[in-house]
Scaffold this active site. Structure first.
Site, PDB file in Angstrom:
ATOM      1  N   GLY A 181       0.592  -1.097  -0.021  1.00 12.90           N
ATOM      2  CA  GLY A 181       0.455  -0.171   0.143  1.00 12.90           C
ATOM      3  C   GLY A 181       0.789   1.752  -0.346  1.00 12.90           C
ATOM      4  N   ASN A 182       0.191   2.133   0.205  1.00 12.39           N
ATOM      5  CA  ASN A 182       0.771   3.684   0.383  1.00 12.39           C
ATOM      6  C   ASN A 182       0.156   4.231   1.116  1.00 12.39           C
ATOM      7  OD1 ASN A 182      -0.944   5.617  -1.072  1.00 12.39           O
ATOM      8  ND2 ASN A 182      -1.209   3.688  -3.113  1.00 12.39           N
ATOM      9  N   ARG A 183       0.995   5.885   1.984  1.00 16.00           N
ATOM     10  CA  ARG A 183       0.563   6.525   2.653  1.00 16.00           C
ATOM     11  C   ARG A 183      -0.751   7.092   2.056  1.00 16.00           C
ATOM     12  NH1 ARG A 183       5.809   8.871   4.668  1.00 16.00           N
ATOM     13  NH2 ARG A 183       3.900  10.109   5.900  1.00 16.00           N
TER      14      ARG A 183
END
Ligand code: CTP
Length: 431
Positions: free
Chosen positions: A219-221
């Site tokens: 995932g990412n932030r």
């Protein structure tokens, strides 16, 4: 500016407004009490003026109860009070929902044969009408001309939705959901210019998650704040907004006006399908989501174990697993090369580029190269890393066109940036 100081500013600026809700003769009149309740729930004062025909669909006591004041329909109900003038002067906004074909015709002709049409003639307040009728009536040249006349005079017409109509009918003519009508009414009272009235804007927000196994993902932030701010800015300017939401923070989603249609997705492939589906009738698509460039080549049906049977069991023996990845489609570039609209109309495609700059070039050099590569009409470049650009912090963008040339700059809170970008989109759509 933080979200909490934004809220503080909103609360201190709040002023209860006086709203006349006109209800005309359509089966959709049953939605009027919800509209009235939402307006009063937002702290505003409401007086309801039904037409005689409206009262065949919904009773005066129900309307009086939700409005908190008696309802009148005729100019002769209380002649001494000169109600048709008093009501028009009292109003800071006149909202007619539903507006039947007959009501539109009478308003366009300047008739004053009941209290509602008389109020529309005497008021200087802005007027909004939300038509609801069968598709044939909506498409009839008489109604088209009446709508055009009313628009020319400054009346805001909220386009009816497509969907099931009374009887066996299906088509354009449904009264939009009360939340959407109320959101439009409130943004007109705010003084927000309705520059996207009648337009459909699709926004993607958040970050995709690419599963590895049932419990893990890549995932990412991204929190989705910037995309949600864009969705909110577009809705406030009168657009119908679809938000394709990839794991947007629930607190951020909770602050969106209920008029925005939210489509939740998980992976890049789901996001692509949802965006392309929504974009089939979109006037603009804004790709604010952080879409994973790669996904695991295989998704394990069961939880991956640290040590596969027969594999080394100590850290020292293990080189660690190697993850095989495959490339995801570039959703933004696909909207440019293969537009989902089938009716020949053009969709304005807007992308975001989060850049850090590196030894090969600064943020804008990378942004300009990306603008040329992706071919979007507009690319909003922002600098990330070093505490800038992610989370609830001030933001700055430089907007480039498809050839990488700068067209605008904006900075401030994510909402300020969103407002500026959406104004730019509205200006482009107006040409
Ligand atoms: N984007 C997309 N599909 C992808 C990757 C990105 O639609 N598979 C969109 C994003 O929503 C954004 C724009 O493309 O609007 C730029 O995203 P970014 O991650 O900066 O670009 P990449 O193409 O991934 O370039 P790189 O990671 O090499 O900087």
């Amino acid at each position: 500016m933080t979200a909490s100081s934004n809220r503080a500013r909103d609360v201190s600026a709040f002023r209860a407004r006086r709203i006349v809700v006109g209800v005309s003769g359509s089966i959709a009149a049953y939605k009027a009490p919800t509209i009235i309740r939402l307006l009063r729930g937002a702290g505003h004062e409401v007086r309801t003026v039904p037409t005689q025909a409206a009262l065949r669909f919904i009773g005066a006591p129900a309307l009086a109860a939700v409005s908190g004041s008696p309802v009148q329909t005729g100019v002769f109900d209380d002649p001494a009070a000169v109600e048709h003038v008093a009501m028009g002067e009292w109003a800071e906004l006149v909202l007619v929902a539903p507006a039947s074909a007959d009501l539109l015709a009478r308003a366009a002709a300047g008739r004053a044969d009941d209290l509602l049409t008389a109020t529309l003639l005497t008021t200087t307040a802005p007027a909004i009408m939300a038509p609801a009728m069968h598709t044939q009536m909506w498409n009839h040249p008489a109604t088209r001309e009446n709508v055009a006349t009313l628009r020319r005079r400054g009346v805001t017409i909220i386009e009816p939705d497509r969907g099931a109509l009374t009887g066996s009918g299906y088509g354009t003519g449904r009264l939009p959901e009360p939340e959407r009508i109320v959101a439009r009414a409130l943004s007109i009272l705010d003084g927000t210019p309705q520059t996207l009235s009648g337009q459909h804007v699709v926004v993607s927000a958040g970050g995709t998650r690419e599963p590895l196994d049932p419990v893990r993902y890549l995932g990412n932030r991204s929190s989705g704040r910037q995309g949600c701010a864009i969705a909110r800015a577009a809705a406030a300017r009168g657009a119908r907004v679809t938000l394709v939401s990839a794991h947007v923070d629930s607190t951020v989603l909770a602050e969106l006006p209920p008029s925005i249609q939210v489509i939740p997705v998980t992976t890049a492939l789901e996001l692509r399908d949802a965006v392309r589906d929504a974009a089939r009738d979109a006037d603009a698509v804004v790709m604010a989501a952080a879409v994973a460039d790669f996904r695991p080549a295989a998704v394990s049906a069961s939880k991956l174990k640290k040590h596969a049977p027969g594999a080394p069991t100590t850290q020292a023996d293990s080189a660690g697993p190697v993850l095989a990845l495959v490339e995801n489609p570039d959703v933004l570039a696909g909207l440019v090369t293969d537009p989902p609209r089938t009716d020949g109309a053009r969709t304005l495609v807007v992308g975001f580029a989060a850049e850090t700059g590196d030894a090969d070039g600064d943020v804008l050099t990378h942004g300009a190269a990306k603008a040329r590569r992706k071919g979007a009409d507009l690319l909003a470049v922002n600098a990330v890393g070093g505490g800038r650009g992610f989370g609830d912090v001030p933001n700055a963008i430089v907007v480039l066109d498809a050839s990488g040339h700068e067209v605008a700059r904006a900075h401030g809170s994510k909402q300020d940036v969103a407002d500026a970008l959406v104004e730019l989109i509205a200006a482009r759509l107006a040409h």
